[in-house]
Every structure is written in structure tokens, then in C-alpha cells.
Design a protein around this motif. Structure first.
Motif, short mmCIF file in Angstrom:
data_model
loop_
_atom_site.label_atom_id
_atom_site.label_comp_id
_atom_site.label_asym_id
_atom_site.label_seq_id
_atom_site.Cartn_x
_atom_site.Cartn_y
_atom_site.Cartn_z
N VAL A 72 7.32 8.16 -3.74
CA VAL A 72 7.95 6.85 -3.58
C VAL A 72 7.77 5.97 -4.81
N PHE A 73 6.54 5.85 -5.32
CA PHE A 73 6.26 4.85 -6.36
C PHE A 73 6.16 5.39 -7.78
N ILE A 74 5.92 6.67 -7.94
CA ILE A 74 5.85 7.22 -9.30
C ILE A 74 7.14 7.95 -9.66
N ASP A 75 7.55 8.87 -8.78
CA ASP A 75 8.78 9.62 -9.05
C ASP A 75 10.04 8.83 -8.70
N ARG A 76 9.87 7.73 -7.95
CA ARG A 76 10.97 6.82 -7.61
C ARG A 76 12.13 7.52 -6.88
N GLU A 77 11.78 8.37 -5.92
CA GLU A 77 12.82 9.11 -5.20
C GLU A 77 13.76 8.22 -4.39
N TYR A 78 13.34 7.00 -4.08
CA TYR A 78 14.19 6.09 -3.30
C TYR A 78 14.87 5.05 -4.17
N GLN A 79 14.77 5.18 -5.48
CA GLN A 79 15.42 4.24 -6.38
C GLN A 79 16.84 4.72 -6.66
N PHE A 80 17.79 4.06 -6.04
CA PHE A 80 19.19 4.41 -6.25
C PHE A 80 20.01 3.13 -6.19
N LYS A 81 21.19 3.18 -6.75
CA LYS A 81 22.06 2.00 -6.78
C LYS A 81 22.83 1.89 -5.47
N VAL A 82 22.97 0.66 -5.02
CA VAL A 82 23.79 0.39 -3.83
C VAL A 82 24.86 -0.61 -4.22
N SER A 83 26.02 -0.52 -3.59
CA SER A 83 27.12 -1.41 -3.95
C SER A 83 26.89 -2.83 -3.45
N LYS A 84 26.15 -2.97 -2.35
CA LYS A 84 25.77 -4.30 -1.87
C LYS A 84 24.42 -4.19 -1.17
N GLN A 85 23.75 -5.31 -1.09
CA GLN A 85 22.42 -5.34 -0.50
C GLN A 85 22.47 -4.92 0.98
N PRO A 86 21.61 -3.98 1.39
CA PRO A 86 21.62 -3.57 2.79
C PRO A 86 21.07 -4.67 3.70
N LYS A 87 21.60 -4.73 4.91
CA LYS A 87 21.11 -5.69 5.90
C LYS A 87 20.06 -5.06 6.80
N VAL A 88 20.21 -3.76 7.07
CA VAL A 88 19.28 -3.03 7.93
C VAL A 88 18.97 -1.68 7.27
N ILE A 89 17.71 -1.31 7.28
CA ILE A 89 17.28 0.00 6.78
C ILE A 89 16.42 0.63 7.87
N VAL A 90 16.72 1.87 8.22
CA VAL A 90 15.93 2.59 9.21
C VAL A 90 15.14 3.67 8.48
N ASP A 91 13.83 3.62 8.61
CA ASP A 91 12.93 4.61 8.02
C ASP A 91 12.42 5.46 9.17
N ALA A 92 13.14 6.53 9.47
CA ALA A 92 12.76 7.43 10.57
C ALA A 92 11.82 8.50 10.02
N GLY A 93 10.62 8.54 10.55
CA GLY A 93 9.59 9.40 9.99
C GLY A 93 8.87 8.64 8.90
N ALA A 94 8.45 7.43 9.22
CA ALA A 94 7.94 6.47 8.23
C ALA A 94 6.56 6.80 7.69
N ASN A 95 5.87 7.76 8.30
CA ASN A 95 4.54 8.13 7.85
C ASN A 95 3.65 6.89 7.84
N ILE A 96 3.10 6.51 6.69
CA ILE A 96 2.21 5.33 6.63
C ILE A 96 2.91 4.09 6.09
N GLY A 97 4.23 4.16 5.95
CA GLY A 97 5.01 2.98 5.59
C GLY A 97 5.31 2.78 4.12
N LEU A 98 5.08 3.78 3.30
CA LEU A 98 5.28 3.57 1.86
C LEU A 98 6.74 3.33 1.50
N ALA A 99 7.66 4.09 2.08
CA ALA A 99 9.09 3.85 1.80
C ALA A 99 9.51 2.49 2.35
N ALA A 100 9.02 2.14 3.53
CA ALA A 100 9.35 0.83 4.10
C ALA A 100 8.85 -0.29 3.20
#
Length: 122
Positions: free
Chosen positions: A58-86
Motif C-alpha cells: 500500500v505505502f511503498i509499492d503504491r499499488e492503490y495509487q491510480f488516477k481517477v477522473s473525479k473524486q470518489p464519493k464512496v469506497i468499499v474496502d472488502a477484505g480490509a485486513n487491518i485498514g491500511l488501504a482504507a
């Protein structure tokens, strides 16, 4: 063990290596507090555990860093583990409502503790 020490040094530095050695000597799981400039609040990793490679993804390899066309209003983290992606998304998109789902009790307890300072994470 040498390989694991190298991995922890690469991901968490000397502090992570020392915490891993302390954990091995005491034969108990320990916690490691992470403070990042990009995150408003610190969070805890359990050592040893899969938390460390997840932190790397999540924080070193930046696997969740991607461009979005507009800011999301809702994000669902299914399988959130300890919450790092959240936590990552809460800092990237502070106006989004983030729903973190984790069925495993130990992970859920750590998720709850790690995300408590973020009012936009449920």
C-alpha cells in the motif's frame, strides 16, 4: 531468518528489524507504530505478521495509487485486513465515505484501532 531480516530492513528500516528480533527473542507478537507524512494519523502493524508486506504493497509499492477522473464519493474496502488501504484512501480522498469490511476478528480489532481517528471510515 536472514532473509526475513533483510525484508524487514527494506520495508521498515532498522526499527523494524529490531522489533522483529525482539519479537523472536520474546516469542511473542509485538506492535510497531508507523508515522508517515502522507497520513494524518499513525497506525500500528503487528510484528511478525502479514501486516508488513501489506504495508509495503500500500505505502511503498503504491499499488492503490491510480488516477481517477473525479473524486470518489464512496469506497468499499472488502477484505480490509487491518485498514491500511482504507487509511491510504482516507488520506487521498478525505471527502469520500470509506466502508471497510473485515471478517477475521484479530484483523478487525486492529482495523478498528487503526481507523478510529478517521471519521470517514466505517
Amino acid at each position: 531468518m536472514k532473509r526475513e531480516l533483510k525484508k524487514y530492513n527494506k520495508i521498515l528500516g532498522l526499527g523494524g528489524v529490531l522489533k522483529l528480533l525482539q519479537s523472536r527473542l520474546s516469542r511473542s507478537n509485538l506492535t510497531y507504530r508507523v508515522e508517515l507524512a502522507e497520513c494524518k494519523h499513525p497506525f500500528i502493524l503487528r510484528i511478525p505478521s502479514s501486516d508488513v508486506p501489506t504495508y509495503q504493497q500500500v505505502f511503498i509499492d503504491r499499488e492503490y495509487q491510480f488516477k481517477v477522473s473525479k473524486q470518489p464519493k464512496v469506497i468499499v474496502d472488502a477484505g480490509a485486513n487491518i485498514g491500511l488501504a482504507a487509511i491510504y484512501f482516507a488520506n487521498q480522498y478525505p471527502n469520500a465515505k470509506i466502508i471497510a469490511i473485515e471478517p477475521e476478528k484479530g484483523n478487525f480489532d486492529q482495523l478498528t484501532a487503526n481507523t478510529k481517528p478517521y471519521p470517514n471510515i466505517t
